[in-house]
Design an enzyme around this catalytic site. Structure first.
Site, PDB file in Angstrom:
ATOM      1  N   ARG A  51       0.800  -1.219   0.000  1.00  0.00           N
ATOM      2  CA  ARG A  51       0.000   0.000   0.000  1.00  0.00           C
ATOM      3  C   ARG A  51       0.833   1.270   0.000  1.00  0.00           C
ATOM      4  NH1 ARG A  51      -2.888  -3.640   1.699  1.00  0.00           N
ATOM      5  NH2 ARG A  51      -0.960  -4.193   2.700  1.00  0.00           N
ATOM      6  N   THR A  52       1.788   1.348   0.914  1.00  0.00           N
ATOM      7  CA  THR A  52       2.477   2.629   1.084  1.00  0.00           C
ATOM      8  C   THR A  52       3.234   2.994  -0.192  1.00  0.00           C
ATOM      9  OG1 THR A  52       2.651   2.174   3.430  1.00  0.00           O
ATOM     10  CG2 THR A  52       4.030   3.928   2.586  1.00  0.00           C
ATOM     11  N   LYS A  80      25.480  -3.544  -1.539  1.00  0.00           N
ATOM     12  CA  LYS A  80      26.942  -3.439  -1.685  1.00  0.00           C
ATOM     13  C   LYS A  80      27.565  -2.690  -0.522  1.00  0.00           C
ATOM     14  CE  LYS A  80      26.612  -2.950  -6.708  1.00  0.00           C
ATOM     15  NZ  LYS A  80      26.789  -1.974  -7.791  1.00  0.00           N
ATOM     16  N   ARG A 101      11.345   4.061   3.116  1.00  0.00           N
ATOM     17  CA  ARG A 101      11.016   3.126   4.205  1.00  0.00           C
ATOM     18  C   ARG A 101      12.278   2.357   4.555  1.00  0.00           C
ATOM     19  NH1 ARG A 101       5.954  -0.895   4.554  1.00  0.00           N
ATOM     20  NH2 ARG A 101       5.037   1.075   5.145  1.00  0.00           N
ATOM     21  N   HIS A 129       5.346   6.192  11.520  1.00  0.00           N
ATOM     22  CA  HIS A 129       4.811   6.031  10.171  1.00  0.00           C
ATOM     23  C   HIS A 129       3.850   7.195   9.898  1.00  0.00           C
ATOM     24  CE1 HIS A 129       3.518   4.334   6.508  1.00  0.00           C
ATOM     25  NE2 HIS A 129       3.269   3.099   6.876  1.00  0.00           N
TER      26      HIS A 129
HETATM   27  C1  NCD Z   1       1.870  -0.799   8.252  1.00  0.00           C
HETATM   28  C2  NCD Z   1       3.376  -0.645   8.373  1.00  0.00           C
HETATM   29  O1  NCD Z   1       4.096  -0.840   7.404  1.00  0.00           O
HETATM   30  O2  NCD Z   1       3.781  -0.280   9.459  1.00  0.00           O
HETATM   31  N1  NCD Z   1       1.461  -1.029   6.939  1.00  0.00           N
HETATM   32  C3  NCD Z   1       1.194   0.040   6.138  1.00  0.00           C
HETATM   33  O3  NCD Z   1       2.034   0.860   5.879  1.00  0.00           O
HETATM   34  N2  NCD Z   1      -0.056   0.163   5.695  1.00  0.00           N
HETATM   35  C4  NCD Z   1       1.305  -1.791   9.185  1.00  0.00           C
HETATM   36  C5  NCD Z   1       1.874  -3.163   9.190  1.00  0.00           C
HETATM   37  O4  NCD Z   1       2.757  -3.504   8.404  1.00  0.00           O
HETATM   38  O5  NCD Z   1       1.399  -3.951  10.010  1.00  0.00           O
END
Ligand code: NCD
Length: 304
Positions: A51-52, A80, A101, A129
């Site tokens: 999703r993100t 590397k 991320r 997040h």
């Molecule tokens: C969340 C995350 O990555 O922290 N997912 C997301 O970004 N929608 C929640 C999760 O992974 O449980």
């Protein structure tokens, strides 16, 4: 230049402004379809995501911009041994804005200190997040029509769940917010969230292990997955992973207008028989994520 590393980087007025822009995007998509023409977003994902990452990419595309990036550390020069600081210095020459991320807490902050373009934290370890939280706030505003006067149940892995840490931090600014923190003993909310956020802002909260105990009081129930990737010991994960499974029966005493949320991915914590309940908001929530990220990209690129 502004980055988004922690939800605290945004004032309440800025958050409310992003929600307004996101709502306007939902109502007038065409108006925004060329706003980012000629701009590029790089998604640097050192940790898995569906999703993100895809909502960031789709957000930039719907603004008329382009996207580039990688979706795992193995497919980048991190394999590397390149540092995050070096990577963002280089990518800053290829892209106008970066969403990152990383499994290490603080990595996006280090990146922001070295970057010549805005950095968005798309999740750092078990820490924060912020764009999930903006998604959650837009969902709450659209579904409940308010961000104040809410009793919010947060259930599952409150220790490692970064979405929970950012959500509690953000909601603590609004008036008359109460939290019911539902978790097994081993996965309780970290002390720093209790002291620096809840207690500092005089927010009422209750901790319990029982998902049904306060069900009838809740306006929002925010379910989370047990964060397998943050466990040191597989046996502990197996023991705790199915601790909570929300189903129709457990919702018997819940309010008619309860809003059930989940950042997704879901593993077992919400039974699929809840999906067709009108109170289930989690798939809508994922959709809102694209619109708030569009608003955020515009803000950080200073495009009106
Ligand atoms: C969340 C995350 O990555 O922290 N997912 C997301 O970004 N929608 C929640 C999760 O992974 O449980």
């Amino acid at each position: 230049m502004k980055h988004l590393i922690d939800i605290k980087d945004l004032s309440t007025e800025e958050i409310d402004g992003l929600i307004e822009v996101a709502k306007d995007i939902i109502a007038n998509k065409e108006k925004y379809s060329k706003k980012c023409e000629g701009k590029k977003l790089a998604t640097l994902f050192y940790e898995p995501s569906t999703r993100t990452r895809l909502s960031f990419e789709s957000a930039m595309m719907e603004l008329g911009g382009n996207v580039l990036g990688f979706s795992s550390a193995n497919s980048s020069s991190a394999a590397k041994g390149e540092s995050v600081a070096d990577t963002v210095r280089v990518i800053g020459g290829y892209a106008d804005i970066i969403a990152m991320r990383h499994p290490k807490e603080g990595a996006p902050l280090v990146a922001a200190m070295k970057s010549e373009v805005p950095i968005i934290n798309a999740g750092d370890g078990g820490h924060n997040h912020p764009t999930q939280t903006l998604t959650d706030l837009l969902t709450i505003q659209c579904e409940k029509h308010r961000l104040s006067d809410l009793t919010i149940g947060v259930c599952g892995d409150l220790k490692f769940g970064r979405t929970v840490h950012s959500l509690i931090t953000a909601m603590s600014r609004y008036t008359n917010i109460k939290f019911v923190l539902i978790s097994p003993n081993e996965l309780k909310i970290p002390d720093y969230i209790k002291k620096d956020v809840l207690e500092k802002n005089n927010i009422e909260y209750i901790e319990t292990q029982d998902i049904e105990e306060y069900m009838s009081d809740l306006d929002i129930l925010y379910m989370t997955r047990v964060q397998k990737e943050r466990f040191f010991n597989e046996d502990d994960y197996i023991r705790l992973k199915d601790y909570y499974i929300l189903n129709k029966e457990k919702l018997e005493k819940a309010k008619e207008d309860l809003c059930i949320m989940h950042p997704l991915p879901r593993v077992n914590e919400i039974s699929t028989d809840v999906d067709d309940d009108k109170r289930a908001c989690y798939f809508k929530q994922a959709k809102y994520g694209k619109y708030i990220r569009m608003a955020l990209i515009l803000k950080l690129l200073e495009i009106n």
